[in-house]
Design a protein around this motif. Structure first.
Motif, short mmCIF file in Angstrom:
data_model
loop_
_atom_site.label_atom_id
_atom_site.label_comp_id
_atom_site.label_asym_id
_atom_site.label_seq_id
_atom_site.Cartn_x
_atom_site.Cartn_y
_atom_site.Cartn_z
N LEU A 1 47.67 39.01 85.62
CA LEU A 1 46.75 39.35 86.84
C LEU A 1 45.64 40.63 86.42
O LEU A 1 44.84 40.83 86.99
N GLU A 2 46.32 40.96 85.25
CA GLU A 2 45.19 41.92 84.65
C GLU A 2 44.15 41.13 83.91
O GLU A 2 42.86 41.40 84.11
N TRP A 3 44.60 40.37 82.86
CA TRP A 3 43.69 39.94 82.05
C TRP A 3 42.79 38.81 82.64
O TRP A 3 41.47 38.62 82.07
N GLU A 4 43.19 38.22 83.49
CA GLU A 4 42.60 36.93 84.05
C GLU A 4 41.99 36.96 85.42
O GLU A 4 41.64 36.15 85.92
N LEU B 1 33.55 41.45 86.76
CA LEU B 1 32.33 40.95 85.94
C LEU B 1 31.56 40.04 87.13
O LEU B 1 30.32 39.64 86.36
N GLY B 2 32.26 39.69 87.99
CA GLY B 2 31.61 38.54 88.85
C GLY B 2 32.06 37.05 88.36
O GLY B 2 31.69 36.33 89.04
N ILE B 3 33.06 37.09 87.57
CA ILE B 3 33.46 35.84 87.25
C ILE B 3 34.68 35.50 88.43
O ILE B 3 35.54 36.40 88.96
N HIS B 4 34.59 34.02 88.83
CA HIS B 4 35.31 33.49 89.83
C HIS B 4 36.78 33.45 89.17
O HIS B 4 37.05 32.60 87.96
N THR B 5 38.12 33.87 89.91
CA THR B 5 39.14 34.07 89.08
C THR B 5 40.23 33.15 89.81
O THR B 5 40.18 33.03 90.97
N LEU C 1 52.01 36.06 95.14
CA LEU C 1 51.37 37.17 94.50
C LEU C 1 52.24 38.50 94.70
O LEU C 1 52.75 38.53 95.94
N PRO C 2 52.44 39.24 93.81
CA PRO C 2 53.26 40.40 93.93
C PRO C 2 52.81 41.39 94.61
O PRO C 2 51.64 41.49 94.51
N GLY C 3 53.46 42.12 95.36
CA GLY C 3 52.93 43.31 96.35
C GLY C 3 52.11 44.32 95.48
O GLY C 3 51.13 44.78 95.92
N ASP C 4 52.38 44.41 94.05
CA ASP C 4 51.83 45.46 93.41
C ASP C 4 50.49 44.79 92.24
O ASP C 4 50.08 45.35 91.37
N ALA C 5 49.97 43.62 92.74
CA ALA C 5 48.96 42.83 92.29
C ALA C 5 47.83 43.71 91.98
O ALA C 5 47.49 44.52 92.89
N ALA D 1 44.86 43.15 91.60
CA ALA D 1 43.32 42.50 92.39
C ALA D 1 44.10 41.33 92.97
O ALA D 1 45.16 40.80 92.65
N ILE D 2 43.15 40.95 93.88
CA ILE D 2 43.64 39.58 94.77
C ILE D 2 42.62 38.43 93.91
O ILE D 2 41.54 38.50 94.10
N PRO D 3 43.36 37.41 93.36
CA PRO D 3 42.61 36.27 92.78
C PRO D 3 41.79 35.85 93.78
O PRO D 3 41.99 35.44 94.85
#
Ligand code: MG
Length: 241
Positions: free
Chosen positions: A193-196, A203-207, A217-221, A223-225
């Motif tokens: 969740l950090e790296w990808e 940077l604007g890349i669709h994840t 998704l864990p509560g402490d994610a 970012a939201i993919p």
């Protein structure tokens, strides 16, 4: 859904699965044959102590960066710390267990079943592919060869070879640059969740987060993919022909 021009794939736990994503069970299986050498400590207790040591080791970001570029050495350190914490201070045993873990990991490593098909379908549709993986060349190259990945990617970027790794912005920007593709025309697929997700999303890349354990998704994610998949072939769902 519009096809991206470029998809970057992470490798470990995205295309390749190691010990079914359950390190505690893997350490337990590693330790079972050593049961009589553990000074009466139960293998489950020793396995738990090593996974606690591993979590503590890898939680530090700077140490993670150094550590993954010398994995064998650091796996020994983690094993030794864990076994010591469980009351077993035996350097030779730590070395043997650490090597046995690496052997088990290699043995049990497998492609996710739909990995090749997903990559090949994307390529058939004209999507260009890059592999972006952290770690050492001598650890990553054999996996690329073993799992027949090399010819499926137009560009393969390994942290040690590139001199830069995720989540440094330059690691993603370098690939966009090589392909001459804008961030908004590209996707990244991975399990971290950090790296990808968090870093490339800035940077604007669709994840696309590969939730290979379907744990949600864990509560402490951090970012939201943009998208969550539980299997790689889901990437193909809804793509325009
Ligand atoms: Mg990964």
């Amino acid at each position: 859904m519009k096809l991206p021009r470029l998809v970057m794939f992470d490798m470990d736990d995205t295309l390749i699965s190691a010990y079914s994503g359950d390190p505690l069970a893997a350490w337990q299986r590693t330790l079972d044959p050593f049961e009589t050498s553990l000074d009466g400590v139960a293998t489950a207790v020793a396995a738990e102590a090593i996974t606690v040591a591993a979590r503590a080791f890898w939680a530090d970001r700077a140490r993670h960066r150094e550590g993954r570029l010398n994995l064998a050495r650091n796996r020994f350190e983690i094993t030794h710390q864990g076994l010591s914490a469980a009351g077993i201070k035996d350097q030779a045993l730590s070395e043997a267990v650490s090597e046995a873990f690496q052997a088990l990991r290699d043995r049990e490593m497998a492609l996710f079943p739909d990995a090749h098909e997903t990559l090949d379908r994307l390529r058939e549709r004209g999507v260009r592919l890059a592999l972006i993986t952290n770690g050492e060349s001598r650890m990553q190259r054999p996996k690329i060869e073993r799992f027949d990945l090399e010819h499926r990617f137009e560009h393969i970027q390994i942290e040690e070879e590139a001199g830069i790794g995720k989540p440094e912005p330059g690691s993603y920007l370098n690939i966009l640059d090589i392909f001459g593709v804008a961030a908004e025309d590209s996707w990244i697929v991975g399990d971290n969740l950090e790296w990808e997700v968090a870093a490339p999303q800035k940077l604007g890349i669709h994840t696309v987060w590969h939730d290979h354990k379907a744990s949600g998704l864990p509560g402490d994610a951090p970012a939201i993919p943009d998208r969550i998949i539980c299997g790689l072939a889901e990437i193909l769902h809804g793509m325009e022909e």
